[in-house]
Design an enzyme around this catalytic site. Structure first.
Site, PDB file in Angstrom:
ATOM      1  N   LYS A  45      -6.719  13.656  25.070  1.00 28.42           N
ATOM      2  CA  LYS A  45      -7.281  13.180  23.802  1.00 28.42           C
ATOM      3  C   LYS A  45      -8.102  11.912  24.037  1.00 28.42           C
ATOM      4  O   LYS A  45      -9.184  11.751  23.459  1.00 28.42           O
ATOM      5  CB  LYS A  45      -6.176  12.945  22.770  1.00 28.42           C
ATOM      6  CG  LYS A  45      -5.697  14.267  22.177  1.00 28.42           C
ATOM      7  CD  LYS A  45      -4.537  14.095  21.241  1.00 28.42           C
ATOM      8  CE  LYS A  45      -4.061  15.453  20.743  1.00 28.42           C
ATOM      9  NZ  LYS A  45      -2.676  15.438  20.294  1.00 28.42           N
TER      10      LYS A  45
ATOM     11  N   LYS B 275     -11.750  28.336  25.703  1.00 30.09           N
ATOM     12  CA  LYS B 275     -10.547  28.505  24.898  1.00 30.09           C
ATOM     13  C   LYS B 275     -10.893  28.257  23.423  1.00 30.09           C
ATOM     14  O   LYS B 275     -11.601  27.293  23.114  1.00 30.09           O
ATOM     15  CB  LYS B 275      -9.505  27.483  25.370  1.00 30.09           C
ATOM     16  CG  LYS B 275      -8.227  27.553  24.598  1.00 30.09           C
ATOM     17  CD  LYS B 275      -7.313  26.384  24.888  1.00 30.09           C
ATOM     18  CE  LYS B 275      -6.235  26.351  23.843  1.00 30.09           C
ATOM     19  NZ  LYS B 275      -5.605  25.179  23.509  1.00 30.09           N
TER      20      LYS B 275
ATOM     21  N   LYS C   1     -10.411  24.296  17.530  1.00 28.66           N
ATOM     22  CA  LYS C   1     -11.266  23.696  16.509  1.00 28.66           C
ATOM     23  C   LYS C   1     -12.069  22.540  17.082  1.00 28.66           C
ATOM     24  O   LYS C   1     -13.167  22.278  16.641  1.00 28.66           O
ATOM     25  CB  LYS C   1     -10.519  23.280  15.248  1.00 28.66           C
ATOM     26  CG  LYS C   1      -9.196  22.690  15.472  1.00 28.66           C
ATOM     27  CD  LYS C   1      -8.484  22.420  14.175  1.00 28.66           C
ATOM     28  CE  LYS C   1      -7.164  21.772  14.478  1.00 28.66           C
ATOM     29  NZ  LYS C   1      -6.233  22.644  15.197  1.00 28.66           N
TER      30      LYS C   1
HETATM   31  P1  ADP Z   1      -6.732  23.580  18.375  1.00 29.54           P
HETATM   32  O1  ADP Z   1      -6.977  23.698  19.858  1.00 29.54           O
HETATM   33  O2  ADP Z   1      -7.640  24.434  17.580  1.00 29.54           O
HETATM   34  O3  ADP Z   1      -6.689  22.137  17.905  1.00 29.54           O
HETATM   35  P2  ADP Z   1      -3.902  23.414  18.124  1.00 29.54           P
HETATM   36  O4  ADP Z   1      -3.845  22.508  19.305  1.00 29.54           O
HETATM   37  O5  ADP Z   1      -3.638  22.857  16.771  1.00 29.54           O
HETATM   38  O6  ADP Z   1      -5.298  24.172  18.128  1.00 29.54           O
HETATM   39  O7  ADP Z   1      -2.923  24.635  18.407  1.00 29.54           O
HETATM   40  C1  ADP Z   1      -1.808  25.004  17.643  1.00 29.54           C
HETATM   41  C2  ADP Z   1      -1.071  26.109  18.370  1.00 29.54           C
HETATM   42  O8  ADP Z   1      -1.918  27.230  18.626  1.00 29.54           O
HETATM   43  C3  ADP Z   1      -0.556  25.653  19.741  1.00 29.54           C
HETATM   44  O9  ADP Z   1       0.726  26.217  19.950  1.00 29.54           O
HETATM   45  C4  ADP Z   1      -1.536  26.247  20.721  1.00 29.54           C
HETATM   46  O10 ADP Z   1      -0.983  26.504  21.967  1.00 29.54           O
HETATM   47  C5  ADP Z   1      -1.989  27.524  20.027  1.00 29.54           C
HETATM   48  N1  ADP Z   1      -3.385  27.810  20.377  1.00 29.54           N
HETATM   49  C6  ADP Z   1      -4.467  27.141  19.959  1.00 29.54           C
HETATM   50  N2  ADP Z   1      -5.599  27.664  20.468  1.00 29.54           N
HETATM   51  C7  ADP Z   1      -5.212  28.679  21.254  1.00 29.54           C
HETATM   52  C8  ADP Z   1      -5.929  29.629  22.086  1.00 29.54           C
HETATM   53  N3  ADP Z   1      -7.252  29.618  22.153  1.00 29.54           N
HETATM   54  N4  ADP Z   1      -5.220  30.540  22.772  1.00 29.54           N
HETATM   55  C9  ADP Z   1      -3.867  30.579  22.677  1.00 29.54           C
HETATM   56  N5  ADP Z   1      -3.140  29.727  21.919  1.00 29.54           N
HETATM   57  C10 ADP Z   1      -3.790  28.781  21.216  1.00 29.54           C
END
Ligand code: ADP
Ligand code: TRP
Length: 323
Positions: free
Chosen positions: A110, A188, A191
C-alpha cells in the site's frame, strides 16, 4: 467449527471478490458456525470519505444478502458494531513487536502504491487479529493476499498466550480454491487497477466492461489459444466442465471469434447473477430489513467478543470491565 471472515466496504464488489472470496463464504455457511462481517473499521484506513463509507457498507451488506448469505445460519454484522475488537487490538498491540508489523506485505504494497501510512494502516493486522481472536475462530477463509495476516494472528495469539496463559485459540487460514481472477486488462482483477467487472453493474455497463476485455488481434477464423485468453478464463469460472471443453474446442478450431466469445461470456454472467440481481433490487427497497439483520448479527457477535475481552482483560491484570 467456527468460521470467520470480513470484507472491506471499500468499493463495489467484482468478479474477483466473488470467485476469490464470496463464493467460498457461501459454501462454508453450510459447513459450520459462520461469522461474517463488513470490515468498516478497516476500510477507514483507505477510504476517507464519509459518504463512500456509508454507501459501500450498505452496498456490501445488500450484495452479501442478495448473493445468498443466510442470516438464519450466519452471524452477519458490521465490524464497528462490536467496539470490543478495538479494545482487544490494544491488548494484542501491547504484546507484539514492531518488527512483525513492519514485515506485512500488504502494508508495504500500500505504501508502494503511494498511500500515506497512518497509524491505522500500520496497525491494520492487529485489528484483524483482534477480529479473528475475539470470536475464537477456527477457520478464516481468505484470499492469498490475506494469508500473511492470519499467520501474524497466530503469532500474536501465541505471544499473548505465552505471556499471560491460554486465552486465544489458534486460527487457520483457508485459501479459496479459485485462482487469481483476471481483470479486463489481464492483470489481477482489482478495484485499484480499474479493471473490474462489477457483479451488479447495470446491464449496459456490464456489456461495456466485457466488450473491453483485452485479447490478442488474431483475425476471425484463425485458431485461438484458450489458455492465454482472458475471455476464456472468465468464461471458465461460470461454465460447467462440458461447456468449458466445448468452448476450448471451438476456440482451437477457429469457429469462434473474440466478439462472439465475449457475447457468450456476457450471457453467462447475466444468467449466473440474475436471481441475485432480483433479490438485490428487492433489498434496496428494504433498508430497514437490512439494518435489522445487521443489528441482530451484532448483538450475537458482541456477546461472544465481550466474553473474550473479559478473559483477556483479566489475563493482563486489568480485571473484568465493571460496566
Ligand atoms: P481489490 O483488489 O479489488 O481491492 P480486495 O482486496 O478488497 O479487492 O479483496 C477482497 C477479497 O477478494 C480478498 O479475499 C481477495 O483475496 C479477493 N479477491 C480480490 N480480487 C481478486 C482476484 N482478482 N482474484 C481472486 N480473488 C480476489
Ligand atoms: N483484511 C481483510 C481484507 O481486506 C478484511 C478483514 C478484516 C478480515 N478483518 C478480517 C478477513 C478478519 C478475515 C478475518 O480482505
Amino acid at each position: 467449527m467456527r468460521i470467520l471472515s470480513g470484507v472491506q466496504p471499500s468499493g463495489k464488489l467484482h468478479l474477483g471478490n466473488y470467485f476469490g472470496a464470496i463464493k467460498q463464504h457461501l459454501q462454508l455457511q453450510e459447513e459450520g458456525e459462520a461469522f461474517y462481517f463488513i470490515a468498516d473499521y478497516h476500510a477507514l484506513t483507505t477510504v476517507h470519505d464519509k459518504k463512500a463509507v456509508e454507501e459501500y457498507t450498505m452496498e456490501v451488506a445488500i450484495a452479501y444478502l442478495a448473493l445468498g448469505i443466510d442470516p438464519n445460519k450466519v452471524v452477519f454484522f458490521r465490524q464497528s458494531d462490536v467496539p470490543e475488537v478495538c479494545e482487544l487490538a490494544w491488548l494484542l498491540g501491547c504484546t507484539i513487536g514492531l518488527g512483525l508489523l513492519e514485515r506485512a506485505h500488504s502494508y508495504k504494497d500500500k505504501i508502494a502504491k503511494g498511500i500515506k501510512p497512518s497509524f491505522g494502516l500500520f496497525a491494520y493486522p492487529v485489528l484483524m487479529a483482534a477480529d479473528i481472536l475475539a470470536y475464537k475462530s477456527d477457520v478464516v477463509p481468505v484470499g492469498k493476499d490475506q494469508v500473511q495476516h492470519v499467520e501474524m494472528t497466530q503469532d500474536m495469539a501465541q505471544a499473548f498466550n505465552y505471556r499471560y496463559g491460554e486465552v486465544f485459540k489458534r486460527p487457520e487460514a483457508k485459501l479459496s480454491k479459485s485462482a487469481r481472477v483476471p481483470g479486463i486488462d489481464g492483470q489481477k482483477m482489482s478495484k485499484s487497477y480499474g479493471n473490474t467487472i462489477e457483479i451488479f453493474a447495470s446491464k449496459k455497463d456490464l456489456k461495456k466492461s466485457v466488450m473491453r476485455i483485452v485479447t490478442d488481434s488474431k483475425p476471425l477464423g484463425s485458431s485461438l489459444d484458450p489458455d492465454s485468453c482472458n475471455v476464456f478464463k472468465l468464461y471458465s469460472l461460470f461454465a460447467g466442465k462440458e461447456e468449458r471443453t466445448q468452448m476450448d474446442e471451438t476456440y482451437r478450431s477457429g469457429e469462434i471469434g473474440y466478439g462472439d466469445a465475449k457475447k457468450k461470456l456476457l450471457l453467462k454472467i447475466e444468467e449466473y447473477f440474475s436471481e441475485a440481481r432480483d433479490r438485490r433490487e428487492d433489498l434496496l427497497k428494504r433498508p430497514d430489513f437490512v439494518q435489522d439483520v445487521l443489528r441482530q448479527g451484532a448483538r450475537k457477535a458482541r456477546e461472544t467478543a465481550f466474553k473474550t475481552v473479559q478473559e483477556a482483560r483479566d489475563a493482563v491484570g486489568l480485571g473484568p470491565r465493571i460496566f
